[in-house]
Write a protein that holds these residues in place. Sequence first.
Motif, mmCIF file in Angstrom:
data_model
loop_
_atom_site.group_PDB
_atom_site.id
_atom_site.type_symbol
_atom_site.label_atom_id
_atom_site.label_comp_id
_atom_site.label_asym_id
_atom_site.label_seq_id
_atom_site.Cartn_x
_atom_site.Cartn_y
_atom_site.Cartn_z
ATOM 1 N N ALA A 17 0.842 -1.206 0.000
ATOM 2 C CA ALA A 17 0.000 0.000 0.000
ATOM 3 C C ALA A 17 0.873 1.250 0.000
ATOM 4 O O ALA A 17 0.582 2.216 -0.709
ATOM 5 C CB ALA A 17 -0.935 -0.013 1.208
ATOM 6 N N LEU A 18 1.948 1.238 0.783
ATOM 7 C CA LEU A 18 2.852 2.388 0.806
ATOM 8 C C LEU A 18 3.531 2.580 -0.554
ATOM 9 O O LEU A 18 3.659 3.702 -1.036
ATOM 10 C CB LEU A 18 3.899 2.228 1.905
ATOM 11 C CG LEU A 18 3.427 2.431 3.336
ATOM 12 C CD1 LEU A 18 4.524 2.037 4.323
ATOM 13 C CD2 LEU A 18 3.010 3.873 3.555
ATOM 14 N N SER A 19 3.939 1.485 -1.165
ATOM 15 C CA SER A 19 4.573 1.575 -2.483
ATOM 16 C C SER A 19 3.605 2.122 -3.524
ATOM 17 O O SER A 19 3.983 2.938 -4.377
ATOM 18 C CB SER A 19 5.080 0.206 -2.932
ATOM 19 O OG SER A 19 6.132 -0.211 -2.097
ATOM 20 N N GLU A 20 2.347 1.697 -3.456
ATOM 21 C CA GLU A 20 1.343 2.194 -4.390
ATOM 22 C C GLU A 20 1.064 3.676 -4.150
ATOM 23 O O GLU A 20 0.936 4.459 -5.097
ATOM 24 C CB GLU A 20 0.049 1.382 -4.263
ATOM 25 C CG GLU A 20 -1.053 1.810 -5.203
ATOM 26 C CD GLU A 20 -0.729 1.592 -6.674
ATOM 27 O OE1 GLU A 20 -1.515 2.086 -7.508
ATOM 28 O OE2 GLU A 20 0.282 0.958 -7.016
ATOM 29 N N ALA A 21 0.984 4.070 -2.899
ATOM 30 C CA ALA A 21 0.766 5.486 -2.577
ATOM 31 C C ALA A 21 1.932 6.326 -3.081
ATOM 32 O O ALA A 21 1.729 7.412 -3.632
ATOM 33 C CB ALA A 21 0.577 5.664 -1.077
ATOM 34 N N LEU A 22 3.157 5.841 -2.922
ATOM 35 C CA LEU A 22 4.328 6.555 -3.419
ATOM 36 C C LEU A 22 4.272 6.673 -4.937
ATOM 37 O O LEU A 22 4.511 7.740 -5.501
ATOM 38 C CB LEU A 22 5.610 5.850 -2.984
ATOM 39 C CG LEU A 22 6.916 6.476 -3.471
ATOM 40 C CD1 LEU A 22 7.065 7.892 -2.937
ATOM 41 C CD2 LEU A 22 8.098 5.616 -3.069
ATOM 42 N N ARG A 23 3.918 5.590 -5.601
ATOM 43 C CA ARG A 23 3.817 5.604 -7.066
ATOM 44 C C ARG A 23 2.781 6.627 -7.531
ATOM 45 O O ARG A 23 3.024 7.394 -8.471
ATOM 46 C CB ARG A 23 3.438 4.212 -7.580
ATOM 47 C CG ARG A 23 3.425 4.103 -9.100
ATOM 48 C CD ARG A 23 2.875 2.754 -9.555
ATOM 49 N NE ARG A 23 1.445 2.653 -9.356
ATOM 50 C CZ ARG A 23 0.521 3.186 -10.162
ATOM 51 N NH1 ARG A 23 0.893 3.875 -11.223
ATOM 52 N NH2 ARG A 23 -0.765 3.033 -9.924
ATOM 53 N N LEU A 24 1.644 6.681 -6.863
ATOM 54 C CA LEU A 24 0.587 7.610 -7.262
ATOM 55 C C LEU A 24 0.982 9.064 -7.015
ATOM 56 O O LEU A 24 0.652 9.940 -7.826
ATOM 57 C CB LEU A 24 -0.716 7.273 -6.534
ATOM 58 C CG LEU A 24 -1.376 5.965 -6.970
ATOM 59 C CD1 LEU A 24 -2.584 5.668 -6.097
ATOM 60 C CD2 LEU A 24 -1.754 6.009 -8.438
ATOM 61 N N THR A 25 1.693 9.334 -5.924
ATOM 62 C CA THR A 25 2.121 10.717 -5.690
ATOM 63 C C THR A 25 3.161 11.137 -6.725
ATOM 64 O O THR A 25 3.150 12.281 -7.189
ATOM 65 C CB THR A 25 2.677 10.932 -4.269
ATOM 66 O OG1 THR A 25 3.788 10.055 -4.040
ATOM 67 C CG2 THR A 25 1.605 10.716 -3.214
ATOM 68 N N GLU A 26 4.047 10.223 -7.100
ATOM 69 C CA GLU A 26 5.028 10.546 -8.138
ATOM 70 C C GLU A 26 4.352 10.752 -9.495
ATOM 71 O O GLU A 26 4.731 11.633 -10.265
ATOM 72 C CB GLU A 26 6.095 9.463 -8.225
ATOM 73 C CG GLU A 26 7.046 9.503 -7.044
ATOM 74 C CD GLU A 26 8.090 8.403 -7.058
ATOM 75 O OE1 GLU A 26 7.936 7.436 -7.844
ATOM 76 O OE2 GLU A 26 9.053 8.516 -6.294
ATOM 77 N N LYS A 27 3.321 9.972 -9.758
ATOM 78 C CA LYS A 27 2.568 10.139 -11.005
ATOM 79 C C LYS A 27 1.865 11.499 -11.026
ATOM 80 O O LYS A 27 1.837 12.171 -12.060
ATOM 81 C CB LYS A 27 1.547 9.005 -11.147
ATOM 82 C CG LYS A 27 0.840 8.990 -12.456
ATOM 83 C CD LYS A 27 -0.040 7.754 -12.584
ATOM 84 C CE LYS A 27 -0.715 7.746 -13.941
ATOM 85 N NZ LYS A 27 -1.547 6.568 -14.119
ATOM 86 N N LYS A 28 1.319 11.919 -9.903
ATOM 87 C CA LYS A 28 0.656 13.222 -9.815
ATOM 88 C C LYS A 28 1.654 14.350 -10.080
ATOM 89 O O LYS A 28 1.352 15.298 -10.801
ATOM 90 C CB LYS A 28 0.012 13.382 -8.430
ATOM 91 C CG LYS A 28 -0.587 14.732 -8.157
ATOM 92 C CD LYS A 28 -1.808 15.002 -8.996
ATOM 93 C CE LYS A 28 -2.445 16.328 -8.599
ATOM 94 N NZ LYS A 28 -3.595 16.639 -9.404
ATOM 95 N N ILE A 29 2.847 14.241 -9.508
ATOM 96 C CA ILE A 29 3.869 15.263 -9.733
ATOM 97 C C ILE A 29 4.288 15.277 -11.208
ATOM 98 O O ILE A 29 4.505 16.344 -11.792
ATOM 99 C CB ILE A 29 5.076 15.060 -8.791
ATOM 100 C CG1 ILE A 29 4.649 15.316 -7.337
ATOM 101 C CG2 ILE A 29 6.223 15.981 -9.160
ATOM 102 C CD1 ILE A 29 5.710 14.994 -6.312
#
Length: 172
Positions: A17-29
């Motif tokens: 879940a943490l890895s997915e959240a990190l991936r999504l925040t990087e995608k947003k940036i």
Amino acid sequence: MILHPDNFLREYSKAQALSEALRLTEKKIDCQLAVATAADQRAYAFCAVIFVVLAITVDFVSQDGARIVELILLVFFGLSVALAAYSARPVRFYDPGATSETFANFLDEASVGYVIAGLIDRNQRNIIDNEAQIKRAARFFRFSLVLAALGMTTLLGDVVLQTVEGSKPCPK
């Protein structure tokens, strides 16, 4: 099965879940960077077009002498160019990812969740800061568009009035 976020989260471990959240925040940036780059390109192109209109207006003023309408046009178009250029100025903008130095103190297995949570938190702050920069630039560019529209409306109004009165319009 009911589609609800809680059902999906049960399928992931905390690390996933943490890895997915990190991936999504990087995608947003990444998306914010693309939006900001496109906005800067639009602002520069608009600045160039209005600068040409400004140069033509200056040429008319220098040939015939300045009337009040022409001075107003110079102000509208000059401010429009300045605001368009200002909206595309270089600003502090955060991009995704990190350097390896970020992880230097957290290379043991026990702190993996802590590192990822810290990166997610940093990305969220960066997303908020980037969003503020995008909105600020958009506000300046929008005002530039308004000034250019006012200038064009003033120019067209002068042409119509001068044509109706039978005298020479502002631009030749």
